[in-house]
Write a protein that holds these residues in place. Sequence first.
Motif, PDB file in Angstrom:
ATOM      1  N   ALA A  31       0.833  -1.195   0.000  1.00 14.80           N
ATOM      2  CA  ALA A  31       0.000   0.000   0.000  1.00 14.80           C
ATOM      3  C   ALA A  31       0.869   1.246   0.000  1.00 14.80           C
ATOM      4  N   ALA A  32       0.446   2.240  -0.764  1.00 18.28           N
ATOM      5  CA  ALA A  32       1.101   3.549  -0.768  1.00 18.28           C
ATOM      6  C   ALA A  32       0.266   4.476   0.109  1.00 18.28           C
ATOM      7  N   LEU A  33       0.918   5.166   1.028  1.00 15.89           N
ATOM      8  CA  LEU A  33       0.261   6.140   1.893  1.00 15.89           C
ATOM      9  C   LEU A  33       0.769   7.509   1.485  1.00 15.89           C
ATOM     10  N   CYS A  34      -0.144   8.362   1.023  1.00  9.55           N
ATOM     11  CA  CYS A  34       0.289   9.626   0.415  1.00  9.55           C
ATOM     12  C   CYS A  34      -0.674  10.760   0.756  1.00  9.55           C
ATOM     13  N   ALA A  35      -0.151  11.972   0.737  1.00  6.38           N
ATOM     14  CA  ALA A  35      -0.958  13.162   0.975  1.00  6.38           C
ATOM     15  C   ALA A  35      -0.227  14.382   0.427  1.00  6.38           C
ATOM     16  N   LEU A  36      -0.980  15.451   0.266  1.00  4.36           N
ATOM     17  CA  LEU A  36      -0.376  16.737  -0.089  1.00  4.36           C
ATOM     18  C   LEU A  36       0.019  17.442   1.194  1.00  4.36           C
ATOM     19  N   ARG A  37       1.265  17.895   1.251  1.00  2.00           N
ATOM     20  CA  ARG A  37       1.745  18.681   2.376  1.00  2.00           C
ATOM     21  C   ARG A  37       2.448  19.900   1.803  1.00  2.00           C
ATOM     22  N   SER A  38       1.961  21.064   2.159  1.00  2.00           N
ATOM     23  CA  SER A  38       2.464  22.334   1.611  1.00  2.00           C
ATOM     24  C   SER A  38       2.386  22.322   0.090  1.00  2.00           C
ATOM     25  N   GLY A  39       1.350  21.699  -0.449  1.00  2.00           N
ATOM     26  CA  GLY A  39       1.106  21.676  -1.886  1.00  2.00           C
ATOM     27  C   GLY A  39       1.856  20.613  -2.669  1.00  2.00           C
ATOM     28  N   GLY A  43       4.854  10.722   0.297  1.00  2.00           N
ATOM     29  CA  GLY A  43       4.347   9.367   0.441  1.00  2.00           C
ATOM     30  C   GLY A  43       5.373   8.358   0.889  1.00  2.00           C
ATOM     31  N   ILE A  44       4.860   7.243   1.393  1.00  2.00           N
ATOM     32  CA  ILE A  44       5.658   6.086   1.777  1.00  2.00           C
ATOM     33  C   ILE A  44       4.936   4.825   1.310  1.00  2.00           C
ATOM     34  N   VAL A  45       5.632   3.705   1.382  1.00  2.00           N
ATOM     35  CA  VAL A  45       5.050   2.409   1.046  1.00  2.00           C
ATOM     36  C   VAL A  45       5.026   1.566   2.308  1.00  2.00           C
ATOM     37  N   ALA A  46       3.942   0.837   2.498  1.00  2.00           N
ATOM     38  CA  ALA A  46       3.821  -0.057   3.650  1.00  2.00           C
ATOM     39  C   ALA A  46       3.377  -1.436   3.182  1.00  2.00           C
ATOM     40  N   THR A  47       4.048  -2.463   3.700  1.00  2.00           N
ATOM     41  CA  THR A  47       3.582  -3.830   3.454  1.00  2.00           C
ATOM     42  C   THR A  47       2.875  -4.362   4.695  1.00  2.00           C
ATOM     43  N   SER A  48       2.600  -3.469   5.634  1.00  2.00           N
ATOM     44  CA  SER A  48       1.932  -3.860   6.870  1.00  2.00           C
ATOM     45  C   SER A  48       0.476  -3.403   6.912  1.00  2.00           C
ATOM     46  N   PHE A  49      -0.090  -3.015   5.787  1.00  2.00           N
ATOM     47  CA  PHE A  49      -1.483  -2.564   5.719  1.00  2.00           C
ATOM     48  C   PHE A  49      -2.408  -3.722   6.083  1.00  2.00           C
ATOM     49  N   THR A  50      -3.313  -3.488   7.046  1.00  2.00           N
ATOM     50  CA  THR A  50      -4.216  -4.540   7.507  1.00  2.00           C
ATOM     51  C   THR A  50      -5.599  -3.979   7.814  1.00  2.00           C
ATOM     52  N   PRO A  51      -6.658  -4.602   7.287  1.00  2.00           N
ATOM     53  CA  PRO A  51      -8.005  -4.232   7.740  1.00  2.00           C
ATOM     54  C   PRO A  51      -8.148  -4.591   9.219  1.00  2.00           C
ATOM     55  N   VAL A  52      -8.818  -3.730   9.992  1.00  2.00           N
ATOM     56  CA  VAL A  52      -8.949  -3.946  11.432  1.00  2.00           C
ATOM     57  C   VAL A  52     -10.397  -4.117  11.849  1.00  2.00           C
ATOM     58  N   SER A  53     -11.277  -3.215  11.423  1.00  2.00           N
ATOM     59  CA  SER A  53     -12.645  -3.199  11.943  1.00  2.00           C
ATOM     60  C   SER A  53     -13.620  -2.731  10.866  1.00  2.00           C
ATOM     61  N   MET A  54     -14.821  -3.287  10.911  1.00  2.00           N
ATOM     62  CA  MET A  54     -15.892  -2.849  10.008  1.00  2.00           C
ATOM     63  C   MET A  54     -16.684  -1.694  10.629  1.00  2.00           C
ATOM     64  N   ASP A  55     -16.842  -1.703  11.950  1.00  2.00           N
ATOM     65  CA  ASP A  55     -17.656  -0.693  12.616  1.00  2.00           C
ATOM     66  C   ASP A  55     -16.986  -0.266  13.907  1.00  2.00           C
ATOM     67  N   PRO A  56     -16.275   0.847  13.919  1.00  2.00           N
ATOM     68  CA  PRO A  56     -16.102   1.770  12.801  1.00  2.00           C
ATOM     69  C   PRO A  56     -15.111   1.194  11.794  1.00  2.00           C
ATOM     70  N   PRO A  57     -15.146   1.702  10.555  1.00  2.00           N
ATOM     71  CA  PRO A  57     -14.203   1.198   9.545  1.00  2.00           C
ATOM     72  C   PRO A  57     -12.781   1.674   9.846  1.00  2.00           C
ATOM     73  N   ALA A 115      -5.728  14.138   0.520  1.00  2.00           N
ATOM     74  CA  ALA A 115      -5.251  12.765   0.408  1.00  2.00           C
ATOM     75  C   ALA A 115      -4.803  12.560  -1.040  1.00  2.00           C
ATOM     76  N   VAL A 116      -3.701  11.851  -1.230  1.00  2.00           N
ATOM     77  CA  VAL A 116      -3.168  11.583  -2.569  1.00  2.00           C
ATOM     78  C   VAL A 116      -3.299  10.092  -2.851  1.00  2.00           C
ATOM     79  N   PHE A 117      -3.677   9.772  -4.094  1.00  2.00           N
ATOM     80  CA  PHE A 117      -3.909   8.390  -4.515  1.00  2.00           C
ATOM     81  C   PHE A 117      -3.122   8.085  -5.783  1.00  2.00           C
ATOM     82  N   VAL A 118      -2.614   6.870  -5.874  1.00  2.00           N
ATOM     83  CA  VAL A 118      -1.884   6.420  -7.052  1.00  2.00           C
ATOM     84  C   VAL A 118      -2.894   5.935  -8.083  1.00  2.00           C
TER      85      VAL A 118
END
Length: 172
Positions: A31-39, A43-57, A115-118
């Motif tokens: 997963a790529a985690l990205c955002a706009l900061r100061s325009g 971003g960084i890459v994580a291989t530790s992305f894990t779904p945790v909960s449905m409620d709340p998501p 939020a920035v998306f690939v």
Amino acid sequence: MSALEPVTSGDAVLDASRLRRLYGRYPTGVAALCALRSGDPVGIVATSFTPVSMDPPLVSICVQHTSTTWPVLSADKHIGISVLADSQEAVSRRLAAKKVDRFADVRWFSSDTDAVFVDEATAWLDCSISQAIPAGDHDVVLLQVNRMSMNDAAAPLVFHDSRFRTLVGLDR
């Protein structure tokens, strides 16, 4: 089966390279985690992305304390998560590189929350940071999912045994 070896830390020497290899036996998504900061996109890459909960998501990632990008990325609450597609190994390597323009040759878009998306990823999540929990040499970061979208035409990129791989036999 070989004999199990004790794993300790602190005063005892821990074979970090063997433990890293052992952890690598578990396949993960990328997963790529990205955002706009100061325009500018950050971003960084994580291989530790894990779904945790449905409620709340909720989803989680783990970030190493030595990361120099995470303090900038986490300065605002919103972060985009792109679950990278099996065709995006080069994007993953680019976003993980050090001391380069990580977004050179990476097609991306942003939301009204910065939020920035690939582009062409398999899934996108617009998240806000819920909390960070110290855990050894990392922080476990819980993120609230605010909005999401999926690309059913793309299969996920997988990281296993220190190599990028693709899943075979997916019904798409």
